[in-house]
Design a protein around this motif. Structure first.
Motif, PDB file in Angstrom:
ATOM      1  N   SER A 173       0.836  -1.206   0.000  1.00 12.62           N
ATOM      2  CA  SER A 173       0.000   0.000   0.000  1.00 12.62           C
ATOM      3  C   SER A 173       0.870   1.255   0.000  1.00 12.62           C
ATOM      4  O   SER A 173       0.595   2.211  -0.724  1.00 12.62           O
ATOM      5  N   ALA A 174       1.931   1.250   0.814  1.00 13.64           N
ATOM      6  CA  ALA A 174       2.838   2.396   0.864  1.00 13.64           C
ATOM      7  C   ALA A 174       3.493   2.620  -0.500  1.00 13.64           C
ATOM      8  O   ALA A 174       3.634   3.763  -0.946  1.00 13.64           O
ATOM      9  N   LEU A 175       3.855   1.553  -1.175  1.00 12.61           N
ATOM     10  CA  LEU A 175       4.468   1.669  -2.501  1.00 12.61           C
ATOM     11  C   LEU A 175       3.488   2.242  -3.521  1.00 12.61           C
ATOM     12  O   LEU A 175       3.856   3.088  -4.340  1.00 12.61           O
ATOM     13  N   VAL A 176       2.252   1.792  -3.480  1.00 14.46           N
ATOM     14  CA  VAL A 176       1.228   2.287  -4.405  1.00 14.46           C
ATOM     15  C   VAL A 176       0.969   3.773  -4.165  1.00 14.46           C
ATOM     16  O   VAL A 176       0.873   4.560  -5.108  1.00 14.46           O
ATOM     17  N   ILE A 177       0.876   4.166  -2.909  1.00 13.10           N
ATOM     18  CA  ILE A 177       0.651   5.575  -2.567  1.00 13.10           C
ATOM     19  C   ILE A 177       1.840   6.415  -3.024  1.00 13.10           C
ATOM     20  O   ILE A 177       1.661   7.477  -3.635  1.00 13.10           O
ATOM     21  N   ALA A 178       3.045   5.954  -2.743  1.00 10.43           N
ATOM     22  CA  ALA A 178       4.248   6.696  -3.136  1.00 10.43           C
ATOM     23  C   ALA A 178       4.310   6.862  -4.648  1.00 10.43           C
ATOM     24  O   ALA A 178       4.637   7.940  -5.150  1.00 10.43           O
ATOM     25  N   ARG A 179       3.982   5.823  -5.374  1.00  9.14           N
ATOM     26  CA  ARG A 179       4.011   5.900  -6.836  1.00  9.14           C
ATOM     27  C   ARG A 179       3.003   6.925  -7.341  1.00  9.14           C
ATOM     28  O   ARG A 179       3.284   7.691  -8.263  1.00  9.14           O
ATOM     29  N   GLU A 180       1.837   6.987  -6.722  1.00  7.28           N
ATOM     30  CA  GLU A 180       0.809   7.956  -7.132  1.00  7.28           C
ATOM     31  C   GLU A 180       1.312   9.393  -6.997  1.00  7.28           C
ATOM     32  O   GLU A 180       0.996  10.245  -7.818  1.00  7.28           O
ATOM     33  N   PHE A 181       2.111   9.653  -5.974  1.00  3.91           N
ATOM     34  CA  PHE A 181       2.613  11.009  -5.743  1.00  3.91           C
ATOM     35  C   PHE A 181       4.017  11.218  -6.305  1.00  3.91           C
ATOM     36  O   PHE A 181       4.607  12.270  -6.104  1.00  3.91           O
ATOM     37  N   ASN A 182       4.527  10.209  -6.992  1.00  2.72           N
ATOM     38  CA  ASN A 182       5.869  10.284  -7.579  1.00  2.72           C
ATOM     39  C   ASN A 182       6.914  10.631  -6.512  1.00  2.72           C
ATOM     40  O   ASN A 182       7.751  11.514  -6.696  1.00  2.72           O
ATOM     41  N   LYS A 183       6.802   9.953  -5.380  1.00  2.00           N
ATOM     42  CA  LYS A 183       7.700  10.147  -4.239  1.00  2.00           C
ATOM     43  C   LYS A 183       8.219   8.788  -3.801  1.00  2.00           C
ATOM     44  O   LYS A 183       7.653   7.749  -4.127  1.00  2.00           O
ATOM     45  N   SER A 184       9.290   8.805  -3.019  1.00  2.00           N
ATOM     46  CA  SER A 184       9.745   7.564  -2.400  1.00  2.00           C
ATOM     47  C   SER A 184       8.885   7.311  -1.156  1.00  2.00           C
ATOM     48  O   SER A 184       8.279   8.248  -0.607  1.00  2.00           O
ATOM     49  N   VAL A 185       8.842   6.082  -0.718  1.00  3.07           N
ATOM     50  CA  VAL A 185       8.087   5.748   0.491  1.00  3.07           C
ATOM     51  C   VAL A 185       8.593   6.584   1.669  1.00  3.07           C
ATOM     52  O   VAL A 185       7.812   7.097   2.464  1.00  3.07           O
ATOM     53  N   GLU A 186       9.919   6.763   1.741  1.00  5.25           N
ATOM     54  CA  GLU A 186      10.519   7.510   2.849  1.00  5.25           C
ATOM     55  C   GLU A 186      10.147   8.987   2.841  1.00  5.25           C
ATOM     56  O   GLU A 186      10.223   9.655   3.879  1.00  5.25           O
ATOM     57  N   GLU A 187       9.750   9.520   1.694  1.00  4.18           N
ATOM     58  CA  GLU A 187       9.330  10.914   1.641  1.00  4.18           C
ATOM     59  C   GLU A 187       7.911  11.105   2.183  1.00  4.18           C
ATOM     60  O   GLU A 187       7.520  12.225   2.511  1.00  4.18           O
ATOM     61  N   ILE A 188       7.160  10.026   2.291  1.00  5.27           N
ATOM     62  CA  ILE A 188       5.775  10.100   2.757  1.00  5.27           C
ATOM     63  C   ILE A 188       5.624   9.515   4.162  1.00  5.27           C
ATOM     64  O   ILE A 188       4.941  10.078   5.004  1.00  5.27           O
ATOM     65  N   PHE A 189       6.270   8.394   4.406  1.00  6.41           N
ATOM     66  CA  PHE A 189       6.139   7.678   5.675  1.00  6.41           C
ATOM     67  C   PHE A 189       7.486   7.672   6.392  1.00  6.41           C
ATOM     68  O   PHE A 189       8.503   7.331   5.796  1.00  6.41           O
ATOM     69  N   PHE A 190       7.482   8.055   7.673  1.00  2.63           N
ATOM     70  CA  PHE A 190       8.747   8.123   8.397  1.00  2.63           C
ATOM     71  C   PHE A 190       8.505   7.973   9.891  1.00  2.63           C
ATOM     72  O   PHE A 190       7.370   8.020  10.366  1.00  2.63           O
ATOM     73  N   ILE A 191       9.595   7.785  10.629  1.00  4.08           N
ATOM     74  CA  ILE A 191       9.557   7.655  12.080  1.00  4.08           C
ATOM     75  C   ILE A 191       9.823   9.034  12.690  1.00  4.08           C
ATOM     76  O   ILE A 191      10.764   9.719  12.311  1.00  4.08           O
ATOM     77  N   ASP A 192       8.998   9.428  13.634  1.00  2.94           N
ATOM     78  CA  ASP A 192       9.154  10.698  14.326  1.00  2.94           C
ATOM     79  C   ASP A 192      10.121  10.486  15.493  1.00  2.94           C
ATOM     80  O   ASP A 192       9.724  10.022  16.555  1.00  2.94           O
ATOM     81  N   VAL A 193      11.378  10.803  15.287  1.00  3.48           N
ATOM     82  CA  VAL A 193      12.396  10.596  16.318  1.00  3.48           C
ATOM     83  C   VAL A 193      12.376  11.703  17.369  1.00  3.48           C
ATOM     84  O   VAL A 193      12.905  11.519  18.460  1.00  3.48           O
ATOM     85  N   VAL A 194      11.763  12.829  17.087  1.00  2.00           N
ATOM     86  CA  VAL A 194      11.720  13.939  18.034  1.00  2.00           C
ATOM     87  C   VAL A 194      10.691  13.680  19.127  1.00  2.00           C
ATOM     88  O   VAL A 194      10.922  13.950  20.294  1.00  2.00           O
ATOM     89  N   ASN A 195       9.535  13.145  18.741  1.00  8.49           N
ATOM     90  CA  ASN A 195       8.434  12.965  19.695  1.00  8.49           C
ATOM     91  C   ASN A 195       8.250  11.527  20.129  1.00  8.49           C
ATOM     92  O   ASN A 195       7.133  11.078  20.367  1.00  8.49           O
ATOM     93  N   GLN A 196       9.328  10.785  20.286  1.00 13.41           N
ATOM     94  CA  GLN A 196       9.209   9.398  20.744  1.00 13.41           C
ATOM     95  C   GLN A 196       8.788   9.368  22.194  1.00 13.41           C
ATOM     96  O   GLN A 196       9.136  10.230  22.994  1.00 13.41           O
ATOM     97  N   ASP A 197       8.031   8.345  22.532  1.00 13.85           N
ATOM     98  CA  ASP A 197       7.585   8.174  23.934  1.00 13.85           C
ATOM     99  C   ASP A 197       8.722   7.727  24.805  1.00 13.85           C
ATOM    100  O   ASP A 197       9.599   7.062  24.487  1.00 13.85           O
TER     101      ASP A 197
END
Length: 70
Positions: A46-70
């Motif tokens: 699903s992430a790959l399909v979404i990324a392809r639709e926006f002509n972006k890499s998966v990492e440009e759309i989905f990422f880990i928030d390292v600043v606000n970790q619990d």
């Protein structure tokens, strides 16, 4: 770890309703809404399909928030 995404922002920049993204990707509106709201993490395919639709890499759309970790 907290995963986040900027899917909603990308969609809004394009002026694309959720229903249109659903039609173009084949993913349900419910699934896309849950992904946008960080209620669920998308499957890799699903992430790959979404990324392809926006002509972006998966990492440009989905990422880990390292600043606000619990």
């Amino acid at each position: 770890m907290v995963s986040v995404n900027n899917l909603k922002e990308l969609r809004k920049v394009r002026g694309m309703p959720l229903s249109e993204l659903s039609r173009r990707t084949g993913l349900s509106r419910v699934s896309l809404r849950k992904i946008e709201n960080n209620e669920v993490n998308p499957k890799l395919t699903s992430a790959l399909v979404i990324a392809r639709e926006f002509n972006k890499s998966v990492e440009e759309i989905f990422f880990i928030d390292v600043v606000n970790q619990d």
